[in-house]
Write a protein that holds these residues in place. Sequence first.
Motif, short mmCIF file in Angstrom:
data_model
loop_
_atom_site.label_atom_id
_atom_site.label_comp_id
_atom_site.label_asym_id
_atom_site.label_seq_id
_atom_site.Cartn_x
_atom_site.Cartn_y
_atom_site.Cartn_z
N LEU A 113 0.94 -1.45 0.12
CA LEU A 113 0.14 0.10 -0.02
C LEU A 113 0.73 1.24 -0.10
N ASP A 114 1.10 1.68 -1.07
CA ASP A 114 2.23 2.81 -1.29
C ASP A 114 1.37 4.19 -1.12
N GLY A 115 2.12 5.09 -0.34
CA GLY A 115 1.20 6.33 -0.19
C GLY A 115 0.16 6.37 0.93
N SER A 116 0.27 5.04 1.89
CA SER A 116 -0.55 4.85 2.76
C SER A 116 -0.77 5.91 3.77
N ILE A 204 7.88 17.22 -7.28
CA ILE A 204 8.88 17.08 -6.39
C ILE A 204 8.49 17.50 -4.92
N ASN A 205 8.80 17.12 -3.86
CA ASN A 205 8.51 17.87 -2.33
C ASN A 205 9.54 19.05 -1.94
N ALA A 206 8.88 20.17 -2.50
CA ALA A 206 9.57 21.34 -2.53
C ALA A 206 9.92 21.81 -1.31
N ARG A 238 3.15 19.45 -9.37
CA ARG A 238 2.00 18.76 -8.57
C ARG A 238 3.05 17.82 -7.80
N TRP A 239 2.56 17.52 -6.86
CA TRP A 239 3.10 16.59 -5.70
C TRP A 239 2.15 15.89 -4.76
N VAL A 240 1.58 14.59 -5.12
CA VAL A 240 0.52 13.75 -4.68
C VAL A 240 1.09 13.19 -3.12
N ALA A 241 2.25 13.00 -3.26
CA ALA A 241 3.03 12.08 -2.12
C ALA A 241 2.51 10.84 -2.10
N SER A 242 2.03 10.45 -3.15
CA SER A 242 1.81 9.04 -3.39
C SER A 242 2.45 8.67 -4.92
N MET A 243 3.77 7.72 -4.68
CA MET A 243 4.49 7.71 -5.85
C MET A 243 3.55 7.13 -7.04
N VAL A 244 2.55 6.15 -6.72
CA VAL A 244 1.90 5.45 -7.80
C VAL A 244 0.84 6.40 -8.57
N ILE A 256 7.78 14.79 -15.10
CA ILE A 256 9.13 14.43 -14.24
C ILE A 256 8.96 14.30 -12.85
N PHE A 257 9.20 13.23 -12.28
CA PHE A 257 9.38 12.96 -10.91
C PHE A 257 10.68 12.94 -10.33
N LEU A 258 10.87 13.79 -9.08
CA LEU A 258 12.15 13.63 -8.61
C LEU A 258 11.96 13.10 -6.85
N TYR A 259 12.70 12.43 -6.60
CA TYR A 259 12.79 12.07 -5.07
C TYR A 259 14.39 12.10 -4.91
N PRO A 260 15.15 13.30 -5.07
CA PRO A 260 16.40 13.07 -5.08
C PRO A 260 16.97 13.06 -3.84
N GLY A 270 18.53 7.57 0.62
CA GLY A 270 17.48 8.14 -0.25
C GLY A 270 16.13 7.83 0.53
N LYS A 271 15.20 8.20 0.05
CA LYS A 271 13.78 8.07 0.50
C LYS A 271 13.02 6.83 -0.14
N LEU A 272 13.12 6.73 -1.39
CA LEU A 272 12.29 5.70 -1.87
C LEU A 272 13.11 4.26 -2.01
N ARG A 273 12.33 3.20 -1.70
CA ARG A 273 12.89 1.93 -1.85
C ARG A 273 13.42 1.31 -3.22
N LEU A 274 14.61 0.86 -3.22
CA LEU A 274 14.94 0.56 -4.72
C LEU A 274 14.17 -0.85 -5.46
N TYR A 276 11.34 -2.52 -4.55
CA TYR A 276 9.87 -2.56 -4.75
C TYR A 276 9.15 -1.25 -4.87
N GLU A 277 9.93 -0.25 -4.88
CA GLU A 277 9.34 0.89 -5.79
C GLU A 277 10.11 1.62 -6.75
N ALA A 278 11.39 1.84 -6.76
CA ALA A 278 12.16 2.38 -7.80
C ALA A 278 12.14 1.40 -8.98
P1 P6P Z 1 7.17 12.53 1.34
C1 P6P Z 1 4.92 7.40 0.16
O1 P6P Z 1 5.31 7.34 1.55
C2 P6P Z 1 6.24 7.58 -0.56
O2 P6P Z 1 6.97 6.22 -0.32
C3 P6P Z 1 5.76 7.55 -2.07
O3 P6P Z 1 4.84 7.04 -2.43
C4 P6P Z 1 5.87 9.18 -2.16
O4 P6P Z 1 6.45 9.46 -3.49
C5 P6P Z 1 6.81 9.58 -0.97
O5 P6P Z 1 7.07 8.64 0.09
C6 P6P Z 1 6.49 11.00 -0.42
O6 P6P Z 1 7.20 11.33 0.56
O7 P6P Z 1 8.56 12.96 1.92
O8 P6P Z 1 6.71 13.72 0.34
O9 P6P Z 1 6.04 12.48 2.14
#
Ligand code: P6P
Length: 331
Positions: A113-116, A204-206, A238-244, A256-260, A270-274, A276-278
């Motif tokens: 459940l990504d973005g839970s 991007i999460n600015a 745009r930034w939904v904070a739900s990668m999906v 373009i999506f960046l979580y640098p 980094g933030k995102l997992r290699l 099962y996400e990236a």
């Molecule tokens: P932040 C959700 O927790 C997640 O893993 C991705 O789905 C999403 O892109 C990112 O983290 C959101 O991170 O720091 O903006 O809450």
Amino acid sequence: MAGVSFSRFLSAEQQAGRVDAQLRTLLETVARATVAIGAQVARGALAGVLGEAGSQNVQGEAQKKLDVIANEVFLQADEWGGSLAGMASEEMEEVYPVAGAVRGGYLLLFDPLDGSSNIDVNVSVGTIFSVLKYAGGAPPREVDFLQPGREQRAAGYAIYGPSTMLVLTLGNGVQGFTLARDTGEFVLTHPNIAVPTTTREFAINASNERFWEAPVQRYVRDLRAGKTGPRGEDFNMRWVASMVADVHRILMRGGIFLYPMDEKCRTRGGKLRLLYEANPMSMLIEQAGGAASTGREPILDVRPRRLHQRIAVVLGSRDEVQTVLRYHQEG
Ligand code: P6P
């Protein structure tokens, strides 16, 4: 051909030799599991499943009740299909060897459940999955899951939004299916998805700007300068904070999506997992004609060192990703 069912699509892929019987069974089981998860998500507060589960996942993040339920749905659905040797999940510290003598030739990795964190506020969430080959006879160990993303045999996600969709690649393009709620069947509605090569929209999460590396700070500053800046064009954000949700938008209309890498998450890699996400998202984006990079190398070429390894992500419209890489090369 648009309009065909998911099962009919997989049957054609099997006849074309792009999936074998075990992978076909696995993907049909995964699809059914996402329908069950989507049904729980759609019930929201009525199911009494919102809020915290009172536990933490391996990432140290508070688990939502639905996180735990979604993980259980995936485990139960996929354990007995005969296609899997093992599973790995964001919600489980260790790998999960499939019990019983009938072990299949695949490994399933997933973020159930990504973005839970968005669930309690009724914003789209999703399930991300990745399939790797496993040729071993013994129960798989963590090292068997540590394969570069380019080795994936299938990757996809379900997005639980206004409609529930399943987006899948088998290494031969990207196909989008929409759930027909009356029949419970996914129907091919978006054949051969292609990411537009250019874009005027970034995600991007600015709020992390002061932690970014200099090339990303310069890149986003220039986007924000719009017509008056070096890009000579206005950009939207745009930034939904739900990668999906963010990746789905990019597959549908570009972006373009960046979580640098940033100073906050550098020690974790980094933030995102290699795995099962990236990796699954990068395979989808590349198969749809886009690009996916850490900022310095293609994500799919990274050789994983740990199961829950994290990584910097820059993915989307090919030309825009190349622009970000140029900013990194300029230092
Ligand atoms: P932040 C959700 O927790 C997640 O893993 C991705 O789905 C999403 O892109 C990112 O983290 C959101 O991170 O720091 O903006 O809450």
